[in-house]
Design a protein around this motif. Structure first.
Motif, PDB file in Angstrom:
ATOM      1  N   MET A  19       0.626  -1.158   0.703  1.00 18.57           N
ATOM      2  CA  MET A  19       0.028  -0.132   0.404  1.00 18.57           C
ATOM      3  C   MET A  19       0.937   1.415   0.179  1.00 18.57           C
ATOM      4  SD  MET A  19      -3.116  -0.673   2.817  1.00 18.57           S
ATOM      5  CE  MET A  19      -3.885   0.289   2.570  1.00 18.57           C
ATOM      6  N   GLN A  20       2.069   1.185   0.573  1.00 20.13           N
ATOM      7  CA  GLN A  20       2.995   2.159   0.607  1.00 20.13           C
ATOM      8  C   GLN A  20       3.912   2.489   0.569  1.00 20.13           C
ATOM      9  OE1 GLN A  20       1.409   3.720   5.695  1.00 20.13           O
ATOM     10  NE2 GLN A  20       3.215   3.686   4.524  1.00 20.13           N
ATOM     11  N   GLY A  21       5.082   1.406  -0.355  1.00 23.03           N
ATOM     12  CA  GLY A  21       5.943   0.821  -0.588  1.00 23.03           C
ATOM     13  C   GLY A  21       6.258   0.033  -2.012  1.00 23.03           C
ATOM     14  N   GLU A  22       7.473  -0.931  -1.725  1.00 20.42           N
ATOM     15  CA  GLU A  22       7.106  -1.241  -3.401  1.00 20.42           C
ATOM     16  C   GLU A  22       7.607  -2.907  -3.018  1.00 20.42           C
ATOM     17  OE1 GLU A  22      10.936  -0.794  -5.200  1.00 20.42           O
ATOM     18  OE2 GLU A  22      10.330   1.207  -6.178  1.00 20.42           O
ATOM     19  N   ARG A  23       7.329  -3.002  -1.371  1.00 16.83           N
ATOM     20  CA  ARG A  23       7.451  -4.742  -0.910  1.00 16.83           C
ATOM     21  C   ARG A  23       6.930  -4.548   0.665  1.00 16.83           C
ATOM     22  NH1 ARG A  23      13.083  -7.723  -0.567  1.00 16.83           N
ATOM     23  NH2 ARG A  23      11.762  -9.432  -1.593  1.00 16.83           N
ATOM     24  N   LYS A  24       5.957  -5.618   0.881  1.00 21.03           N
ATOM     25  CA  LYS A  24       5.656  -5.717   2.457  1.00 21.03           C
ATOM     26  C   LYS A  24       5.976  -7.103   3.124  1.00 21.03           C
ATOM     27  CE  LYS A  24       1.675  -6.439   1.458  1.00 21.03           C
ATOM     28  NZ  LYS A  24       0.150  -6.870   0.992  1.00 21.03           N
ATOM     29  N   VAL A  25       6.050  -7.061   4.511  1.00 22.12           N
ATOM     30  CA  VAL A  25       6.426  -8.251   5.387  1.00 22.12           C
ATOM     31  C   VAL A  25       5.410  -9.116   6.069  1.00 22.12           C
ATOM     32  CG1 VAL A  25       8.485  -8.775   6.916  1.00 22.12           C
ATOM     33  CG2 VAL A  25       8.846  -7.591   5.710  1.00 22.12           C
ATOM     34  N   ALA A  26       5.398 -10.110   5.947  1.00 25.84           N
ATOM     35  CA  ALA A  26       4.749 -10.988   6.927  1.00 25.84           C
ATOM     36  C   ALA A  26       5.620 -11.451   7.862  1.00 25.84           C
ATOM     37  CB  ALA A  26       3.993 -11.538   6.169  1.00 25.84           C
ATOM     38  N   ILE A  27       5.143 -11.160   9.133  1.00 26.69           N
ATOM     39  CA  ILE A  27       6.327 -12.313   9.920  1.00 26.69           C
ATOM     40  C   ILE A  27       5.087 -12.670  10.543  1.00 26.69           C
ATOM     41  CG2 ILE A  27       6.540 -12.149  12.413  1.00 26.69           C
ATOM     42  CD1 ILE A  27       7.330  -9.432  11.795  1.00 26.69           C
ATOM     43  N   LEU A  28       4.199 -14.302  11.067  1.00 29.87           N
ATOM     44  CA  LEU A  28       3.920 -15.963  11.871  1.00 29.87           C
ATOM     45  C   LEU A  28       4.308 -15.616  13.322  1.00 29.87           C
ATOM     46  CD1 LEU A  28       1.137 -17.253  11.948  1.00 29.87           C
ATOM     47  CD2 LEU A  28       2.594 -18.940  10.641  1.00 29.87           C
ATOM     48  N   HIS A  29       3.916 -14.878  14.426  1.00 31.41           N
ATOM     49  CA  HIS A  29       5.089 -15.363  15.343  1.00 31.41           C
ATOM     50  C   HIS A  29       4.460 -16.906  15.786  1.00 31.41           C
ATOM     51  CE1 HIS A  29       6.353 -11.098  15.836  1.00 31.41           C
ATOM     52  NE2 HIS A  29       5.425 -10.960  15.236  1.00 31.41           N
ATOM     53  N   ASP A  30       4.922 -17.607  16.584  1.00 32.29           N
ATOM     54  CA  ASP A  30       4.082 -18.942  17.243  1.00 32.29           C
ATOM     55  C   ASP A  30       4.179 -19.898  16.680  1.00 32.29           C
ATOM     56  OD1 ASP A  30       4.634 -16.715  20.135  1.00 32.29           O
ATOM     57  OD2 ASP A  30       2.574 -16.162  19.397  1.00 32.29           O
ATOM     58  N   ALA A  31       5.086 -19.836  16.065  1.00 28.31           N
ATOM     59  CA  ALA A  31       5.265 -20.860  14.517  1.00 28.31           C
ATOM     60  C   ALA A  31       4.748 -22.518  15.123  1.00 28.31           C
ATOM     61  CB  ALA A  31       6.481 -21.063  13.416  1.00 28.31           C
TER      62      ALA A  31
END
Length: 360
Positions: free
Chosen positions: A130-142
């Motif tokens: 939405m704002q830049g060129e990339r996004k980061v997705a973090i799944l805690h507690d895998a």
């Protein structure tokens, strides 16, 4: 499901402040420099060693629009950096296990029943930034993915969007399904030792002070002993060093050191400590039980090492160690604490692993 709130003090402001993980930093820097940072990453290591800090620093590095990601130096002042630190950045997706659940719920991954694949982690990863060129997705507690939840992730992990970095955070590779491990690049976070370990533990203890605890000065010996007793788990080491489990240690070790521990005394010792920490709050009581089990694990490991140096093998000690390690898994599965403590105390007396088939 709302993203978990990560307070700004919970992770360093720069890679230089990430203690004890130069190898991880170098690997990330190399991947960024070669334009190979992407796909699915699996961060594993003991609790409290810096996995979440590294994941959020990586997010800040990727999403900062003032400094190039190849510099490994997010500015910390632009709106993107501020939003990452406040856990409000629209291109930072975070999902964690709710405190009142034993597993990550399926709806957090693929949306509720009425909106399957229209919401949730897997859906949001595939949206355009939405704002830049990339996004980061973090799944805690895998560690707390069941087989159904893990299967929902497989296609996303195997074919992630080219503009996304996906990070799963767990305590060990063994606690992840093989299908998850095979689709991720694993980065192992070891618990720092020596001066770095003490520095990291002091940081955790300072945050306790910020939360209203009385400031204290801790000797190097106290910190080293806490880290060893906790087997590198910095969350447990923090509680041990702060004295939350200190008084009960002598009573427990006195029983563990006998040829046949008295189950009544062991159970009473554990229950008294849990009641002292909290009589009603289950998370605090489970944490207190973890502390005591960490003490027991190190006790039995020391006995086994001593026997090995003498060319012997103490089978009863090995069985009791295995039984103690099993308690950690039972805690994670939200086993009834009263029943768990009684069974554990009885199994220590019998020197059995407590293997009851599918239970435990």
């Amino acid at each position: 499901m709302a993203s978990p709130r990560i307070e700004s003090h919970a992770f360093p402001r720069s890679w230089d402040e990430l203690i004890g993980h130069e190898r991880i930093r170098a690997a990330v820097s190399t991947a960024i420099g070669k334009r190979r940072l992407g796909g699915s990453l699996l961060f594993v290591g003991p609790p409290g060693v810096g996995k979440t800090s590294a994941a959020l620093l990586l997010a800040q590095t990727v999403l900062c629009r003032r400094n190039s990601s190849s510099d490994m130096n997010p500015c910390g002042q632009c709106p993107d950096c501020a939003q990452v630190r406040a856990a409000t950045h629209p291109d930072l997706i975070q999902v964690a296990k709710p405190t009142d659940r034993t597993l990550i719920p399926l709806e957090a991954l693929i949306g509720p029943v009425e909106a399957r694949l229209q919401q949730g982690f897997c859906h949001d990863v595939h949206l355009r930034p939405m704002q830049g060129e990339r996004k980061v997705a973090i799944l805690h507690d895998a560690d707390f993915l069941n087989e159904e939840g893990a299967n929902c992730l497989l296609k996303t992990l195997e074919e992630p969007p080219s503009d996304a970095v996906i990070i799963l955070i767990g305590t060990s590779e063994q606690r992840q399904l093989p299908t998850i491990r095979s689709r991720c690049q694993t980065m192992r976070f070891n618990s720092p030792v020596g001066a770095e370990g003490r520095e990291l533990l002091r940081g955790h203890l300072e945050r306790l002070t910020e939360e209203g605890q009385t400031p204290r000065t801790f000797s190097d010996e106290t910190l080293d002993e806490a880290i060893e007793l906790a087997a590198g788990d910095m969350q447990v080491a923090t509680r041990l060093a702060s004295g939350q489990s200190g008084e009960i240690r002598g009573k427990l070790l006195a029983q563990l050191d006998t040829p046949v521990p008295d189950p009544v005394i062991v159970a009473r010792c554990i229950n008294d400590h849990l009641n002292e920490i909290s009589k009603k709050e289950a998370p605090l009581r489970r944490a207190a039980l973890r502390d005591l089990c960490s003490i027991a694990v190190q006790h039995y490991r020391s006995k086994l090492r001593l026997a090995a140096r003498q060319g012997q093998f103490d089978n009863d000690c090995a069985q009791r160690l295995d039984r103690t390690l099993r308690v950690f898994r039972e805690i994670d599965r939200s086993a009834n604490l009263s029943t768990l403590i009684d069974c554990y105390a009885a199994d220590l007396t019998l020197a059995t692993t407590g293997d009851r088939g599918a239970i435990g």
